[in-house]
Design a protein around this motif. Structure first.
Motif, short mmCIF file in Angstrom:
data_model
loop_
_atom_site.label_atom_id
_atom_site.label_comp_id
_atom_site.label_asym_id
_atom_site.label_seq_id
_atom_site.Cartn_x
_atom_site.Cartn_y
_atom_site.Cartn_z
N ALA A 75 1.04 -1.57 -0.09
CA ALA A 75 0.19 0.41 -0.04
C ALA A 75 1.00 1.05 0.25
O ALA A 75 0.99 1.63 -0.76
CB ALA A 75 -0.70 -0.28 1.77
N ASP A 76 2.26 1.25 0.43
CA ASP A 76 3.18 2.44 1.00
C ASP A 76 3.22 2.92 -0.52
O ASP A 76 3.34 3.68 -0.85
CB ASP A 76 4.11 2.39 1.75
CG ASP A 76 3.31 2.39 3.53
OD1 ASP A 76 1.79 3.09 3.30
OD2 ASP A 76 4.06 1.91 4.24
N GLU A 79 0.98 4.19 -3.58
CA GLU A 79 1.23 5.54 -3.37
C GLU A 79 2.30 6.41 -3.67
O GLU A 79 1.63 7.34 -3.89
CB GLU A 79 -0.09 5.63 -1.43
CG GLU A 79 -1.12 5.27 -1.34
CD GLU A 79 -1.20 4.81 0.25
OE1 GLU A 79 -2.74 4.70 0.49
OE2 GLU A 79 -0.47 6.07 1.59
N ILE A 94 -3.55 -5.98 -2.07
CA ILE A 94 -2.94 -4.42 -1.27
C ILE A 94 -2.26 -4.53 0.37
O ILE A 94 -1.06 -3.83 -0.32
CB ILE A 94 -4.33 -3.43 -1.38
CG1 ILE A 94 -4.76 -3.72 -2.49
CG2 ILE A 94 -3.91 -2.31 -1.45
CD1 ILE A 94 -6.03 -2.86 -3.58
N ASP A 95 -2.98 -5.20 0.76
CA ASP A 95 -2.70 -4.82 2.13
C ASP A 95 -3.60 -6.32 2.67
O ASP A 95 -4.09 -7.04 2.14
CB ASP A 95 -3.00 -3.78 3.01
CG ASP A 95 -1.95 -3.55 4.25
OD1 ASP A 95 -1.37 -3.29 4.20
OD2 ASP A 95 -2.74 -4.13 5.46
N ARG A 100 -6.80 -0.62 5.60
CA ARG A 100 -5.76 -0.15 4.85
C ARG A 100 -5.73 -0.06 3.56
O ARG A 100 -4.80 0.72 2.82
CB ARG A 100 -3.91 -0.02 5.04
CG ARG A 100 -3.23 -0.43 4.37
CD ARG A 100 -2.54 1.56 5.10
NE ARG A 100 -1.54 1.82 4.59
CZ ARG A 100 -1.50 2.53 3.00
NH1 ARG A 100 -2.62 2.84 3.05
NH2 ARG A 100 -0.94 3.35 2.82
N CYS A 104 -5.94 3.08 1.13
CA CYS A 104 -4.93 3.26 -0.09
C CYS A 104 -5.57 3.49 -1.46
O CYS A 104 -6.12 3.67 -2.23
CB CYS A 104 -4.01 1.81 -0.88
SG CYS A 104 -2.96 1.82 -1.91
N THR A 108 -5.50 7.04 -4.73
CA THR A 108 -4.86 6.79 -5.69
C THR A 108 -6.34 6.81 -6.94
O THR A 108 -6.16 6.86 -7.91
CB THR A 108 -3.94 5.25 -5.99
OG1 THR A 108 -5.54 4.34 -5.37
CG2 THR A 108 -2.85 5.27 -4.70
#
Length: 330
Positions: A75-76, A79, A94-95, A100, A104, A108
């Protein structure tokens, strides 16, 4: 030419690196990994640079990033890459947290370049042919979907500790396939699971054998069967029953040779694991991403698709613990 930075040089990163290199419209420009020796080995194979993740994302000469790093970084990195104006292909999920993943998705939503999730099974030629036949109305209205997904052997406990569990790590592919084929997200989920294959998996609070039932708003049902062990190989099958007939996809075997004698008829086992079974799917997935990055096609698997599959995985996990059906919240 699409210049690509690869974030992660592990097993799946190596698959992607080869496909980036072989695609005539992309080139592997740089590789990063938290293990320098892994990054150096993979970059050297394709004449790419070894850079830090932050350097790759900040480099204006790199058009796209492929995220094949550990799940808790996804996710980080999505982004950061979107903020830097990169096209992004990220491996699922994604996570491990739905909250979270939703954050995200929100961060986005206005991305100027394509952001795609790596649900590679949609690109398997056999599954894609089934989807096309279904979309063409060959079996009428779809009513009952059955997906079988058995691994040849369980992963080590060290992997289970960080994977998020069978539903987030393994079954999430099958949840995505169900949503893709039915064109909808189920309203609720009922799951049952056991630890029959490896007692250490059970000791970690996970299951290795499970059946999940997805209930859709219009009454359609999907049944997903998962196991971490199939002694005969990687078992990947789909059956879709419709009002006018049945569509099915069988296993892809190691060879097409069969042997017949008075003792019986035998054939080869299914392909051993996902790297062999879905090799063509990964190639097609990358080609689809390149087309989206060049503005020639829409993104075939969106962040929203990743959120939906994760939401089903969370509901299935909760259902196993509670013993009751759980609503899917997205």
């Amino acid at each position: 030419m699409l210049r690509v930075g690869l974030l992660g040089a592990g097993r799946i990163g190596q698959v992607h690196a080869k496909n980036i290199h072989l695609d005539p419209r992309s080139t592997l420009a740089a590789v990063s990994d938290f293990l320098p020796e892994a990054a150096n080995a993979l970059a050297g194979r394709y004449d790419a640079a070894v850079r830090s993740t932050d350097e790759i994302i900040a480099d204006d000469a790199i058009d796209a990033v492929l995220i094949a790093s550990p799940t808790d970084t996804h996710a980080d990195l999505i982004e950061k890459a979107v903020a830097a104006g990169k096209a992004v292909l990220c491996e699922k999920p994604i996570d491990l947290s739905l909250a979270r993943a939703l954050a995200c998705q929100a961060a986005t939503r206005d991305a100027k370049r394509p952001v795609m999730l790596g649900f590679n099974r949609r690109f398997d030629p056999n599954f894609a042919a089934l989807k096309a036949a279904f979309g063409a109305g060959e079996i009428g209205k779809g009513e009952l979907l059955a997906v079988t997904s058995f691994d040849p052997a369980p992963p080590p406990p060290s992997y289970v500790k960080v994977s998020g569990g069978l539903f987030r790590d393994m079954a999430i592919h099958d949840f995505d396939i169900a949503c893709w084929l039915f064109g909808a997200v189920p309203e609720r989920v009922s799951a049952m699971g056991s630890s029959l294959v490896d007692p250490e998996i059970g000791a970690l609070g996970d299951v290795d054998t499970a059946v999940t039932t997805l209930y859709f708003a219009d009454g359609r049902i999907a049944v997903i069967k998962n196991s971490r062990r199939a002694a005969y190989g990687y078992d990947q099958r789909i059956e879709l029953l419709g009002s006018d007939g049945l569509l099915s996809v069988g296993n892809v075997n190691e060879t097409t040779v069969s042997r017949a004698s008075a003792a019986g008829v035998t054939g080869a086992k299914p392909e051993h694991f996902f790297l062999e079974r879905y090799a063509r799917a990964y190639v097609a997935e990358w080609a689809s991403f390149v087309a989206a990055a060049f503005g020639e096609a829409e993104v075939p698997v969106s962040v929203a698709d990743g959120v939906n599959a994760l939401a089903i995985a969370e509901a299935a996990t909760a259902s196993v613990k509670s013993g009751a059906a759980v609503e899917v919240s997205v």
